[in-house]
Design a protein around this motif. Structure first.
Motif, PDB file in Angstrom:
ATOM      1  N   LEU A 433      37.635  24.501  15.043  1.00  0.00           N
ATOM      2  CA  LEU A 433      37.818  23.282  14.797  1.00  0.00           C
ATOM      3  C   LEU A 433      39.446  22.969  14.372  1.00  0.00           C
ATOM      4  O   LEU A 433      40.013  21.821  14.105  1.00  0.00           O
ATOM      5  CB  LEU A 433      37.128  22.425  13.751  1.00  0.00           C
ATOM      6  CG  LEU A 433      35.700  22.479  14.168  1.00  0.00           C
ATOM      7  CD1 LEU A 433      34.845  21.677  12.863  1.00  0.00           C
ATOM      8  CD2 LEU A 433      35.479  21.615  15.371  1.00  0.00           C
ATOM      9  N   GLY A 434      40.078  23.977  13.934  1.00  0.00           N
ATOM     10  CA  GLY A 434      41.454  24.026  13.534  1.00  0.00           C
ATOM     11  C   GLY A 434      41.817  23.502  12.277  1.00  0.00           C
ATOM     12  O   GLY A 434      40.837  24.043  11.228  1.00  0.00           O
ATOM     13  N   ALA A 435      42.555  22.757  11.950  1.00  0.00           N
ATOM     14  CA  ALA A 435      42.707  22.226  10.456  1.00  0.00           C
ATOM     15  C   ALA A 435      41.634  21.487  10.059  1.00  0.00           C
ATOM     16  O   ALA A 435      41.441  21.605   8.564  1.00  0.00           O
ATOM     17  CB  ALA A 435      44.041  21.639  10.683  1.00  0.00           C
ATOM     18  N   ALA A 436      40.739  20.811  10.951  1.00  0.00           N
ATOM     19  CA  ALA A 436      39.660  20.064  10.613  1.00  0.00           C
ATOM     20  C   ALA A 436      38.606  21.078  10.041  1.00  0.00           C
ATOM     21  O   ALA A 436      37.778  20.299   9.096  1.00  0.00           O
ATOM     22  CB  ALA A 436      39.160  19.338  11.481  1.00  0.00           C
ATOM     23  N   ALA A 437      38.717  22.331  10.119  1.00  0.00           N
ATOM     24  CA  ALA A 437      37.614  23.060   9.513  1.00  0.00           C
ATOM     25  C   ALA A 437      37.485  23.152   8.155  1.00  0.00           C
ATOM     26  O   ALA A 437      36.564  22.995   7.489  1.00  0.00           O
ATOM     27  CB  ALA A 437      37.746  24.657   9.972  1.00  0.00           C
ATOM     28  N   VAL A 438      38.722  23.049   7.335  1.00  0.00           N
ATOM     29  CA  VAL A 438      38.545  23.138   5.926  1.00  0.00           C
ATOM     30  C   VAL A 438      38.112  21.691   5.391  1.00  0.00           C
ATOM     31  O   VAL A 438      37.489  21.615   4.353  1.00  0.00           O
ATOM     32  CB  VAL A 438      39.984  23.338   5.322  1.00  0.00           C
ATOM     33  CG1 VAL A 438      40.310  24.732   5.667  1.00  0.00           C
ATOM     34  CG2 VAL A 438      41.023  22.528   5.595  1.00  0.00           C
ATOM     35  N   TRP A 439      38.572  20.763   5.971  1.00  0.00           N
ATOM     36  CA  TRP A 439      38.021  19.378   5.459  1.00  0.00           C
ATOM     37  C   TRP A 439      36.382  19.285   5.669  1.00  0.00           C
ATOM     38  O   TRP A 439      35.487  18.705   4.864  1.00  0.00           O
ATOM     39  CB  TRP A 439      38.609  18.212   6.281  1.00  0.00           C
ATOM     40  CG  TRP A 439      39.935  18.145   6.199  1.00  0.00           C
ATOM     41  CD1 TRP A 439      41.262  18.497   6.825  1.00  0.00           C
ATOM     42  CD2 TRP A 439      40.667  17.493   4.890  1.00  0.00           C
ATOM     43  NE1 TRP A 439      42.205  18.170   6.384  1.00  0.00           N
ATOM     44  CE2 TRP A 439      42.035  17.669   4.900  1.00  0.00           C
ATOM     45  CE3 TRP A 439      40.089  16.726   3.712  1.00  0.00           C
ATOM     46  CZ2 TRP A 439      43.034  16.980   4.085  1.00  0.00           C
ATOM     47  CZ3 TRP A 439      40.822  16.424   2.640  1.00  0.00           C
ATOM     48  CH2 TRP A 439      42.139  16.717   3.003  1.00  0.00           C
ATOM     49  N   VAL A 440      35.721  19.824   6.790  1.00  0.00           N
ATOM     50  CA  VAL A 440      34.362  19.891   7.109  1.00  0.00           C
ATOM     51  C   VAL A 440      33.539  20.598   6.031  1.00  0.00           C
ATOM     52  O   VAL A 440      32.782  20.413   5.368  1.00  0.00           O
ATOM     53  CB  VAL A 440      34.083  20.449   8.385  1.00  0.00           C
ATOM     54  CG1 VAL A 440      32.571  20.556   8.607  1.00  0.00           C
ATOM     55  CG2 VAL A 440      34.676  19.522   9.699  1.00  0.00           C
ATOM     56  N   VAL A 441      34.273  21.897   5.606  1.00  0.00           N
ATOM     57  CA  VAL A 441      33.800  22.755   4.577  1.00  0.00           C
ATOM     58  C   VAL A 441      33.699  22.020   3.308  1.00  0.00           C
ATOM     59  O   VAL A 441      32.767  21.981   2.524  1.00  0.00           O
ATOM     60  CB  VAL A 441      34.586  24.035   4.594  1.00  0.00           C
ATOM     61  CG1 VAL A 441      34.056  24.911   3.156  1.00  0.00           C
ATOM     62  CG2 VAL A 441      34.476  25.015   5.631  1.00  0.00           C
ATOM     63  N   ALA A 442      34.808  21.225   2.921  1.00  0.00           N
ATOM     64  CA  ALA A 442      34.873  20.539   1.596  1.00  0.00           C
ATOM     65  C   ALA A 442      34.054  19.499   1.744  1.00  0.00           C
ATOM     66  O   ALA A 442      33.432  19.091   0.640  1.00  0.00           O
ATOM     67  CB  ALA A 442      36.297  20.190   1.272  1.00  0.00           C
ATOM     68  N   GLY A 443      33.882  18.635   2.529  1.00  0.00           N
ATOM     69  CA  GLY A 443      33.051  17.562   2.608  1.00  0.00           C
ATOM     70  C   GLY A 443      31.646  18.166   2.700  1.00  0.00           C
ATOM     71  O   GLY A 443      30.677  17.418   1.942  1.00  0.00           O
ATOM     72  N   ALA A 444      31.129  19.172   3.166  1.00  0.00           N
ATOM     73  CA  ALA A 444      29.688  19.733   3.316  1.00  0.00           C
ATOM     74  C   ALA A 444      29.515  20.260   1.789  1.00  0.00           C
ATOM     75  O   ALA A 444      28.122  19.861   1.415  1.00  0.00           O
ATOM     76  CB  ALA A 444      29.772  20.904   4.032  1.00  0.00           C
ATOM     77  N   VAL A 445      30.622  20.716   0.972  1.00  0.00           N
ATOM     78  CA  VAL A 445      30.155  21.427  -0.293  1.00  0.00           C
ATOM     79  C   VAL A 445      30.033  19.968  -1.271  1.00  0.00           C
ATOM     80  O   VAL A 445      29.154  19.943  -1.904  1.00  0.00           O
ATOM     81  CB  VAL A 445      31.458  22.121  -0.729  1.00  0.00           C
ATOM     82  CG1 VAL A 445      31.501  22.296  -2.226  1.00  0.00           C
ATOM     83  CG2 VAL A 445      31.518  23.411  -0.161  1.00  0.00           C
ATOM     84  N   LEU A 446      30.927  18.897  -1.090  1.00  0.00           N
ATOM     85  CA  LEU A 446      30.877  17.786  -1.925  1.00  0.00           C
ATOM     86  C   LEU A 446      29.519  17.034  -1.694  1.00  0.00           C
ATOM     87  O   LEU A 446      28.789  16.819  -2.760  1.00  0.00           O
ATOM     88  CB  LEU A 446      31.976  16.981  -1.872  1.00  0.00           C
ATOM     89  CG  LEU A 446      31.971  15.559  -2.426  1.00  0.00           C
ATOM     90  CD1 LEU A 446      32.061  15.984  -3.707  1.00  0.00           C
ATOM     91  CD2 LEU A 446      33.220  14.559  -1.934  1.00  0.00           C
ATOM     92  N   VAL A 447      28.805  17.065  -0.470  1.00  0.00           N
ATOM     93  CA  VAL A 447      27.678  16.285  -0.118  1.00  0.00           C
ATOM     94  C   VAL A 447      26.580  17.114  -0.738  1.00  0.00           C
ATOM     95  O   VAL A 447      25.636  16.382  -1.294  1.00  0.00           O
ATOM     96  CB  VAL A 447      27.464  16.048   1.352  1.00  0.00           C
ATOM     97  CG1 VAL A 447      26.158  15.612   1.800  1.00  0.00           C
ATOM     98  CG2 VAL A 447      28.580  15.213   2.071  1.00  0.00           C
ATOM     99  N   ALA A 448      26.705  18.315  -0.565  1.00  0.00           N
ATOM    100  CA  ALA A 448      25.483  19.091  -0.966  1.00  0.00           C
ATOM    101  C   ALA A 448      25.641  19.105  -2.692  1.00  0.00           C
ATOM    102  O   ALA A 448      24.341  18.899  -3.271  1.00  0.00           O
ATOM    103  CB  ALA A 448      25.831  20.570  -0.554  1.00  0.00           C
ATOM    104  N   THR A 449      26.705  18.891  -3.155  1.00  0.00           N
ATOM    105  CA  THR A 449      26.847  19.091  -4.578  1.00  0.00           C
ATOM    106  C   THR A 449      26.327  17.602  -5.194  1.00  0.00           C
ATOM    107  O   THR A 449      25.334  17.710  -6.120  1.00  0.00           O
ATOM    108  CB  THR A 449      28.131  18.981  -5.268  1.00  0.00           C
ATOM    109  OG1 THR A 449      28.609  20.429  -4.817  1.00  0.00           O
ATOM    110  CG2 THR A 449      28.103  18.995  -6.845  1.00  0.00           C
ATOM    111  N   VAL A 450      26.410  16.455  -4.535  1.00  0.00           N
ATOM    112  CA  VAL A 450      26.097  15.239  -5.033  1.00  0.00           C
ATOM    113  C   VAL A 450      24.439  15.146  -4.764  1.00  0.00           C
ATOM    114  O   VAL A 450      23.813  14.581  -5.564  1.00  0.00           O
ATOM    115  CB  VAL A 450      26.773  14.067  -3.886  1.00  0.00           C
ATOM    116  CG1 VAL A 450      26.219  12.950  -4.170  1.00  0.00           C
ATOM    117  CG2 VAL A 450      28.287  14.056  -4.624  1.00  0.00           C
ATOM    118  N   ALA A 451      24.071  15.702  -3.549  1.00  0.00           N
ATOM    119  CA  ALA A 451      22.599  15.465  -3.284  1.00  0.00           C
ATOM    120  C   ALA A 451      22.056  16.384  -4.296  1.00  0.00           C
ATOM    121  O   ALA A 451      20.712  16.034  -4.880  1.00  0.00           O
ATOM    122  CB  ALA A 451      22.341  16.117  -1.720  1.00  0.00           C
TER     123      ALA A 451
END
Length: 522
Positions: A433-451
């Motif tokens: 995914l290129g540079a978008a990869a780190v944003w996907v990782v951060a978003g997944a971590v944040l969503v999982a934490t909030v859940a």
């Protein structure tokens, strides 16, 4: 934008990286929010800061001995650390210079999560580990995307580290409460992986009984009963290990560690062992002084700013609970690591370097949490787990961070491996995914934490979960005790699951009404 970065960097370097200042500000804010008189504010703040300084002086004293010990042991077994194409200093001078900004932005996100979600009840206050874990996360991201933009690195790194600071005290909280006997403060430390494995592993393996096999109740023959004194046992054990290492080490390495000392090597070794024991004694004294002030002071923040929260503190806060278990865990961890060091060398796998500081703190962590579940057997198991994790972590981690900061592998606590490798693996998986990869990782971590926090928040219906934060005076309650009930009250009926108090003055009236309703006469 540049001015904002300078401000955030200044805050990170001068507050978060300076533990006494950070704790002093927290204590000051807490006491002011409680509207304490001037003398209580000034006295409480200074005592908290002095306690931290004493703790850190103790750490500096015995860590200095551990560093020398590490070099001499490595020489004694004829090993040198492997070479690398990059160094930690190189990384911090380049893309790693974003670390202070990651800390500042990350702490703001962490506080926001704690404020929004009732279940996120611990504020992470272990300043120096904020720095190191931010390095680990930054290096993990840069290893995959070497040209990652600075702003992206700061924001993504801040989100991930904030989620770690929020969740880490929570996943160790049940074991922490079992160990301490209360939840007036939590654990904020990167040895939590060892603590989890030591505690739950000891229970799963049924290694022993916490009460019957408690390390602090070990019965020794009278002739060696002096080993029950943690200062004596520490000095003797470290002296033996140091003298044996000096006997087999290269004399040039020993002289280098001795510096300008005019002592003979054996006398210098004995002196280092005594300093090590003194350092631990100073550390434990500082811990008690620090806790006696920061726990009641934090109540102001808990009541006024972040309702229901508690501080998450450094690992030494648990050491006074079972100092013998700390030493058992340290020795077990060291022996296991040295054995594996020989195995790795003989097999030609990797040149392990004994990380004595991590062996002590990680072994001590595994020791006290293992002891809380299975006594001294659990303490031995906890040390064993730490030694194994550090040995295999070095072997695997050195290659993973070869182009950024390979020293991360040899300076690591187990959480560094767990968190760093997850971030690195997830980013590599999404690398197409290129540079978008780190944003996907951060978003997944944040969503999982909030859940996770939302689920935990729904479960917070018991008195322990909804009670006010720490006691208002004195040191934390001892293990197995609870806050005393208000004078003149007794446990009454419950409403919505929470117990209520009933005044003893109302008991005659209650009795009269009951007798009237039943026709009973007095």
């Amino acid at each position: 934008m540049e001015l904002l970065q300078d401000i955030l960097t200044g805050i990170a370097n001068n507050i978060f990286n300076q533990v006494p200042i950070l704790i002093g500000l927290i204590a000051l804010a807490g006491l002011l929010l409680q509207r304490k008189p001037v003398e209580a504010v000034v006295g409480g703040t200074i005592r908290a800061v002095v306690g931290v300084v004493i703790l850190m002086l103790g750490v500096e004293i015995f860590v200095g001995g551990l560093v020398a010990f590490q070099a001499i042991v490595a020489s004694a077994v004829g090993l040198e650390p492997p070479a690398a194409t990059s160094t930690l200093n190189d990384f911090l001078g380049g893309q790693g210079s974003a670390v202070p900004l990651i800390i500042a932005v990350g702490f703001a996100i962490h506080v926001l999560l704690v404020r929004i979600f009732p279940a996120a009840r611990y504020v992470y206050l272990t300043g120096h580990l904020m720095f190191w874990m931010s390095i680990v996360i930054a290096a993990s991201l840069v290893e995959v995307l070497t040209d990652i933009p600075r702003t992206t690195l700061i924001i993504v790194g801040a989100v991930i580290i904030a989620c770690y600071w929020t969740l880490q005290p929570l996943w160790i909280a049940p074991l922490m409460k079992r160990l301490m006997g209360h939840d007036q403060f939590g654990l904020g430390h990167t040895t939590s992986t060892v603590a989890l494995l030591a505690g739950y592993g000891s229970r799963a393996l049924r290694l022993g009984d916490a009460q019957r096999h408690d390390s602090e109740k070990l019965k020794l023959p009278r002739s060696i009963s002096f080993f029950k004194d943690i200062n004596v046992s520490t000095a003797l054990i470290i002296a033996v290990i140091m003298l044996v290492a000096i006997a087999f080490a290269d004399s040039a390495v020993v002289q280098e560690q001795m510096g300008d000392s005019q002592l003979l090597p054996w006398a210098w070794g004995l002196t280092q062992a005594l300093r090590f024991a003194a350092g631990i004694a100073i550390l434990l004294f500082g811990v008690r002084m620090f806790l006696a002030e920061i726990v009641p002071a934090f109540k102001g923040i808990s009541d006024k700013v972040l309702p229901g929260t508690r501080p998450a503190l450094d690992i030494p806060v648990v050491f006074p609970k079972a100092p013998t278990a700390v030493m058992i865990g340290f020795l077990s961890s060291t022996v296991v690591f040295l054995v594996l060091m020989g195995v790795f060398a003989a097999a030609g796998w990797f040149v392990l370097v004994p990380p004595m500081i991590m062996l002590f703190f990680g072994g001590g962590s595994g020791g006290v949490f293992g002891n809380a579940v299975a006594g001294w057997r659990g303490a031995v198991f906890g040390g064993l787990v730490n030694g194994v994790l550090l040995a295999f972590g070095q072997w695997i981690g050195w290659g993973l961070y070869d182009s950024t900061a390979p020293e991360i592998a040899t300076l690591a606590d187990p959480d560094w491996y767990a968190v760093g490798w997850l971030v690195l693996g997830a980013t590599q998986l999404l690398e197409p995914l290129g540079a978008a990869a780190v944003w996907v990782v951060a978003g997944a971590v944040l969503v999982a934490t909030v859940a996770i926090l939302m689920v935990l928040s729904r479960r917070r219906t018991t008195p322990d979960e909804t009670s006010a934060a720490p006691v208002t005076s004195g040191a934390p309650a001892s293990a197995g005790s609870s806050a005393p009930a208000a004078a003149g009250t007794s446990a009454g009926p419950t409403t919505g699951g929470a117990p209520t108090a009933r005044s003893t003055e109302n008991r005659p009236a209650d009795t009269a009404r009951r007798r009237q309703a039943t026709g009973e006469t007095s």
